[in-house]
Design a protein around this motif. Structure first.
Motif, PDB file in Angstrom:
ATOM      1  N   VAL A   1       0.845  -1.190   0.000  1.00 12.26           N
ATOM      2  CA  VAL A   1       0.000   0.000   0.000  1.00 12.26           C
ATOM      3  C   VAL A   1       0.882   1.242   0.000  1.00 12.26           C
ATOM      4  O   VAL A   1       1.679   1.451   0.918  1.00 12.26           O
ATOM      5  N   ALA A   2       0.743   2.072  -1.028  1.00 16.93           N
ATOM      6  CA  ALA A   2       1.491   3.325  -1.117  1.00 16.93           C
ATOM      7  C   ALA A   2       0.575   4.479  -0.737  1.00 16.93           C
ATOM      8  O   ALA A   2      -0.575   4.539  -1.179  1.00 16.93           O
ATOM      9  N   GLY A   3       1.079   5.399   0.063  1.00 20.74           N
ATOM     10  CA  GLY A   3       0.278   6.553   0.456  1.00 20.74           C
ATOM     11  C   GLY A   3       0.977   7.325   1.552  1.00 20.74           C
ATOM     12  O   GLY A   3       1.872   6.808   2.226  1.00 20.74           O
TER      13      GLY A   3
ATOM     14  N   GLY B   1       3.847  10.207  -1.753  1.00 16.96           N
ATOM     15  CA  GLY B   1       2.879  11.256  -2.014  1.00 16.96           C
ATOM     16  C   GLY B   1       1.858  10.843  -3.057  1.00 16.96           C
ATOM     17  O   GLY B   1       1.919   9.749  -3.631  1.00 16.96           O
ATOM     18  N   ASN B   2       0.909  11.739  -3.314  1.00 17.75           N
ATOM     19  CA  ASN B   2      -0.187  11.442  -4.247  1.00 17.75           C
ATOM     20  C   ASN B   2       0.291  10.923  -5.596  1.00 17.75           C
ATOM     21  O   ASN B   2      -0.118   9.860  -6.056  1.00 17.75           O
ATOM     22  N   ARG B   3       1.131  11.732  -6.254  1.00 15.48           N
ATOM     23  CA  ARG B   3       1.515  11.395  -7.623  1.00 15.48           C
ATOM     24  C   ARG B   3       2.279  10.086  -7.684  1.00 15.48           C
ATOM     25  O   ARG B   3       1.999   9.225  -8.541  1.00 15.48           O
ATOM     26  N   ARG B   4       3.242   9.913  -6.783  1.00 14.88           N
ATOM     27  CA  ARG B   4       4.036   8.684  -6.803  1.00 14.88           C
ATOM     28  C   ARG B   4       3.186   7.460  -6.484  1.00 14.88           C
ATOM     29  O   ARG B   4       3.362   6.387  -7.079  1.00 14.88           O
ATOM     30  N   SER B   5       2.269   7.608  -5.550  1.00 13.85           N
ATOM     31  CA  SER B   5       1.406   6.482  -5.187  1.00 13.85           C
ATOM     32  C   SER B   5       0.571   6.026  -6.378  1.00 13.85           C
ATOM     33  O   SER B   5       0.486   4.832  -6.685  1.00 13.85           O
TER      34      SER B   5
END
Length: 365
Positions: A141-143, A170-174
């Protein structure tokens, strides 16, 4: 990937339960010699006997028997936020039909799933440190929400068929990691103003896919400044004040986008250190490395800072519908709707669990 052997922890579990071989044999209806043969690895029990042993010992079958780590796993290596970040320790997960590895910080204290034994471009050979069954139930899970750490702990405590590795991004990378098939779920936080922003952003990042949008929490984003607000900051426009040392987030993060939008881009020109996440922004302000920074309310309060709210946001987890159907990922979604989890969130300052676990389906465009 070949499975070399079955790891056997029957003796350890039996002793932990305070049972002799004779006592355990009586409970499951076999001879002492049968228990001895299983403990010695000379006999692999049937499914029925394995379930009876687990029931008698008050544990799961996987607590007794596990597939041993394979000699090596070939995995796709996810990019790291910064070129010089990450060591040879990695988190591993099975996303769709391929193995994925994420470098862990070299200074981190969290347990790794494996170590990189060799690399060829974005493919790496990983020596696993845990069983294959454990790796297969790992949800990546990325966030950027610190609350994801609590989610990971609760999933691990409650379920034997799922665990979570939280990757702070962050948003974009996630969302990019999700679009590239390198995580199972991605976090996205956007202002509640206007409505529908999350669904639209998810469809743009993953066009044509049927998605689930699962709410984790709601929070307030704003300006963190030293206790007592010695600089007298009052609004977003003050972030463009000449000479202000602003703790800045990377481009593409929700905090960076908010600061840029509310100051018409003027905040991008401010001097100040670069922070990797919400908590680091607050720590920089507390240590006087920065005068102020955009972060979430809970991070500011945790460091004893003043907080000037700017917008209300919802933090959602985005997951493709086909991935959401897997057992391990479905456990994470189930956990977000758990009353005990929501009760815990309500006792944490700066979070609102009223929508936690709410699921919205977004059909492919």
């Amino acid at each position: 990937m070949s499975e070399s052997r079955l790891e056997n922890h029957l003796k350890h579990q039996r002793k932990a339960a305070g049972l002799s071989q004779n006592a355990l044999a009586e409970r499951v209806g076999v001879s002492r010699q049968a228990i001895l043969a299983v403990e010695a690895g000379r006999n692999v029990p049937s499914t029925s006997l394995g379930l009876k042993l687990a029931y008698a010992l008050g544990c799961s079958v996987e607590d007794i028997f596990q597939l041993a780590p394979a000699p090596g796993i070939h995995a796709h290596l996810a990019p790291v936020p910064r070129a010089n970040e990450g060591g040879t320790r990695v988190a591993l997960g099975r996303v769709a039909d391929r193995w994925v590895a994420h470098r862990l910080p070299s200074h981190g204290v969290g347990a790794a799933d494996g170590t990189i034994a060799g690399a060829d471009g974005d493919m790496v050979k990983v020596t696993p440190l845990v069983s294959s069954s454990s790796l297969r139930r790992n949800v990546l899970v990325a966030g950027c929400a610190p609350l994801l750490g609590a989610v990971a702990a609760r999933v691990g405590q409650r379920f034997s068929d799922a665990r979570v590795t939280w990757l702070p991004r962050g948003n974009r990378r996630s969302m990019q990691l999700l679009a590239d098939g390198l995580v199972h779920m991605a976090g996205l936080h956007l202002s509640e103003e206007g409505g529908g922003g999350t669904e639209a952003a998810a469809k743009k990042a993953l066009p044509g896919q049927r998605l689930l949008v699962v709410n984790l929490t709601r929070w307030r984003m704003g300006v963190a400044t030293a206790a007592g607000n010695p600089l007298g900051l009052a609004a977003a426009g003050d972030l463009a004040r000449p000479g202000l040392r602003l703790a800045r987030r990377e481009e593409g993060s929700g905090a960076h986008a908010l600061a840029s939008r509310l100051t018409d881009g003027a905040s991008d020109n401010q001097d100040g250190p670069r922070a990797g996440d919400h908590r680091e922004v607050a720590r920089m302000v507390r240590s006087d490395s920065a005068d102020a920074g955009i972060t979430i309310e809970s991070a500011a309060l945790a460091e004893g800072l003043d907080f000037i709210p700017l917008v209300s946001e919802r933090f959602d987890l985005i997951v493709p519908a086909d991935i959401a159907a897997s057992d391990a990922v479905s456990r994470v979604i189930e956990m977000l709707d758990d009353p005990a989890f929501r009760a815990e969130v309500e006792h944490l300052p700066g979070y609102d669990s009223s929508l936690s676990g709410q699921v919205t389906t977004v059909d492919g465009a």
